[in-house]
Design an enzyme around this catalytic site. Structure first.
Site, mmCIF file in Angstrom:
data_model
loop_
_atom_site.group_PDB
_atom_site.id
_atom_site.type_symbol
_atom_site.label_atom_id
_atom_site.label_comp_id
_atom_site.label_asym_id
_atom_site.label_seq_id
_atom_site.Cartn_x
_atom_site.Cartn_y
_atom_site.Cartn_z
ATOM 1 N N ARG A 21 0.795 -1.062 0.052
ATOM 2 C CA ARG A 21 0.004 0.042 0.076
ATOM 3 C C ARG A 21 0.808 1.172 0.100
ATOM 4 O O ARG A 21 0.530 2.419 -0.816
ATOM 5 C CB ARG A 21 -1.039 -0.059 1.270
ATOM 6 C CG ARG A 21 -1.882 1.212 1.399
ATOM 7 C CD ARG A 21 -2.769 1.041 2.347
ATOM 8 N NE ARG A 21 -2.207 1.104 3.805
ATOM 9 C CZ ARG A 21 -2.645 0.680 4.727
ATOM 10 N NH1 ARG A 21 -4.031 0.680 4.963
ATOM 11 N NH2 ARG A 21 -2.255 0.610 5.967
ATOM 12 N N ASP A 136 10.398 -15.714 10.060
ATOM 13 C CA ASP A 136 11.415 -16.346 10.556
ATOM 14 C C ASP A 136 12.526 -15.662 11.212
ATOM 15 O O ASP A 136 13.339 -15.972 12.019
ATOM 16 C CB ASP A 136 11.982 -17.532 9.475
ATOM 17 C CG ASP A 136 11.067 -18.291 9.318
ATOM 18 O OD1 ASP A 136 9.885 -18.600 9.818
ATOM 19 O OD2 ASP A 136 11.250 -19.009 8.049
ATOM 20 N N GLU A 237 10.670 -25.072 15.475
ATOM 21 C CA GLU A 237 10.328 -26.190 14.509
ATOM 22 C C GLU A 237 11.503 -26.845 13.777
ATOM 23 O O GLU A 237 11.591 -27.934 13.652
ATOM 24 C CB GLU A 237 9.702 -25.507 13.163
ATOM 25 C CG GLU A 237 9.199 -25.920 12.058
ATOM 26 C CD GLU A 237 8.880 -25.268 10.936
ATOM 27 O OE1 GLU A 237 9.158 -23.792 11.024
ATOM 28 O OE2 GLU A 237 8.060 -25.777 10.051
ATOM 29 N N HIS A 270 0.788 -22.569 11.596
ATOM 30 C CA HIS A 270 0.636 -21.487 10.515
ATOM 31 C C HIS A 270 -0.308 -20.546 11.325
ATOM 32 O O HIS A 270 -0.410 -19.395 10.941
ATOM 33 C CB HIS A 270 -0.185 -21.809 9.329
ATOM 34 C CG HIS A 270 0.660 -22.815 8.396
ATOM 35 N ND1 HIS A 270 1.134 -23.879 8.572
ATOM 36 C CD2 HIS A 270 1.213 -22.297 7.208
ATOM 37 C CE1 HIS A 270 1.637 -24.245 7.436
ATOM 38 N NE2 HIS A 270 2.181 -23.263 6.622
HETATM 39 O O1 F6P Z 1 9.314 -19.200 6.038
HETATM 40 C C1 F6P Z 1 8.079 -19.009 6.875
HETATM 41 C C2 F6P Z 1 7.631 -20.332 7.566
HETATM 42 O O2 F6P Z 1 6.331 -19.953 8.111
HETATM 43 C C3 F6P Z 1 8.329 -21.100 8.094
HETATM 44 O O3 F6P Z 1 8.327 -20.832 9.680
HETATM 45 C C4 F6P Z 1 8.021 -22.516 7.895
HETATM 46 O O4 F6P Z 1 8.935 -23.543 8.258
HETATM 47 C C5 F6P Z 1 7.548 -22.312 6.624
HETATM 48 O O5 F6P Z 1 7.248 -21.357 6.347
HETATM 49 C C6 F6P Z 1 6.389 -23.303 6.312
HETATM 50 O O6 F6P Z 1 6.042 -23.261 4.912
HETATM 51 P P1 F6P Z 1 4.658 -23.493 4.218
HETATM 52 O O7 F6P Z 1 3.703 -22.715 4.467
HETATM 53 O O8 F6P Z 1 5.155 -23.458 2.811
HETATM 54 O O9 F6P Z 1 4.271 -25.044 4.682
#
Ligand code: F6P
Length: 362
Positions: A21, A136, A237, A270
């Site tokens: 934006r 990240d 993760e 997510h």
């Molecule tokens: O790079 C951002 C991220 O959310 C990471 O933390 C995670 O490992 C990855 O993307 C997950 O990717 P996707 O949404 O493609 O599964």
């Protein structure tokens, strides 16, 4: 420069839309048309475009109403992808063809996307600027990337909620947070929520060591002198052992020591990538985007804008590279100058806002 393009690529990050934006507003004010490629590098390869600015009857260029609305939302209004085609030379050749007639491209994304931006700049001769965006926080040369602050706020809120229920039942929780190979989200959130432990890949612990560490934290926390009612361990993760397996192995190790103690796991996944961006991500996104536009206008290419807010000179460094110490005399003098308008920081703020104000009303 008459026409520039933007794209968002890789994992979406809250604040990407705020960056789009601002770029559209400021470019429109300068009479530059902005188009966006849909779905990251895939849309660039396919030549799928969407306008970010539109021309009104009086000749002015303004942000499209759809983008104006999306600016406060999470995700990316342009769509994103992790393009497997773009990593091939054939894919990049097709992408280059879509850039015909475009004077500059801004790529908003994480390290994979910025690698792609660098290749495009080298291979096409089109001016390309990168803007770091990834929850990240794994992009070099910048203290933060767009999305990090919002993701941390969600993690903090989730951990506070989990702590409420954990304390009620005297339970241990392992909470896994995203971050791919980077432990930043785990480290930063663990400090913010007062966690009992952090597990991150960079520690280099093997499975046995991780299990022992968690078991010891639970044992000490529940049966030690403090008699805690909640144990919270944040796991990045990037630590490859799945939470379910970790919990089972820890419970096996604790069997007999702590009868009746539950260890539970929650994978936030997510959830932390969605939602409306925080103030910081909107502000950082807008300013990094605006600086990328300015760089294109002055002929720069193959660079990334970075967030390194250090506006006051002097100060004694501490062991934390982002923390400096200032004498109180200097602090009080600077405070007076901030308030009476003589500080360079206030002058800079006023000048910047004066410029921006014209774009804001568009
Ligand atoms: O790079 C951002 C991220 O959310 C990471 O933390 C995670 O490992 C990855 O993307 C997950 O990717 P996707 O949404 O493609 O599964």
């Amino acid at each position: 420069m008459r026409r520039i393009a933007v794209l968002t690529s890789g994992g979406d990050a809250p604040g990407m839309n705020a960056a789009l934006r601002t770029i559209a507003k400021v470019a429109g004010l300068k009479g530059i048309e902005v188009i966006g490629f849909e779905d990251g590098y895939d849309g660039l390869i396919d030549g799928r475009v969407r306008p970010l600015t539109e021309r009104l009857a009086d000749g002015s260029l303004v942000t499209t109403p759809e983008l104006a609305l999306a600016g406060n939302l999470g995700g990316t209004w342009l769509g994103s992808s992790r393009s497997s085609r773009f990593v091939t030379p054939e894919g990049r050749k097709l992408a280059a063809a879509s850039l015909d007639g475009i004077d500059g491209l801004i790529v908003i994304g994480g390290n994979g996307s910025l690698t792609g931006a660098h290749k495009l700049a080298e291979e096409t001769g089109v001016r390309v600027m990168g803007v770091p965006a990834s929850i990240d926080n794994d992009v070099g040369c910048t203290s933060t990337a767009i999305g990090v602050d919002s993701a941390l706020n969600i993690i903090v809120e989730a951990c506070d909620r989990i702590s409420d229920t954990a304390r009620s039942h005297r339970r241990a929780f392992i909470v896994e947070v995203m971050g791919r190979h980077s432990g930043y989200l785990a480290m930063a959130s663990a400090v913010a929520v007062g966690a009992d432990g952090i597990l991150f890949r960079e520690q280099g612990k093997n499975e046995g060591e991780l299990v022992t560490r968690v078991a010891n934290l639970v044992r000490r926390g529940f049966s030690g002198p403090k008699g805690k009612r909640r144990i919270l361990i944040i796991k990045a993760e990037g630590v490859e052992i799945p939470c379910t397996r970790l919990v089972r192995l820890v419970e096996d190790e604790l069997k007999g020591d702590l009868p009746g103690v539950d260890v539970r796991a929650t994978v936030l996944g997510h959830l932390v990538r969605g939602g409306n961006p925080s103030y910081q991500d909107r502000m950082v996104g807008g300013r990094l985007g605006m600086a990328a536009l300015e760089a294109l206008l002055t002929g720069e290419t193959d660079q990334m804008t970075a967030w390194l807010p250090q506006q006051v000179s002097g100060g004694t460094p501490t062991s934390d590279p982002a923390v400096f110490r200032f004498g109180l005399t200097q602090v009080l003098e600077e405070t007076r100058a901030l308030l009476d308008g003589t500080s360079p920081v206030t002058r800079w703020r006023v000048a910047m806002l004066q410029d921006l104000e014209k774009a804001l009303s568009l």
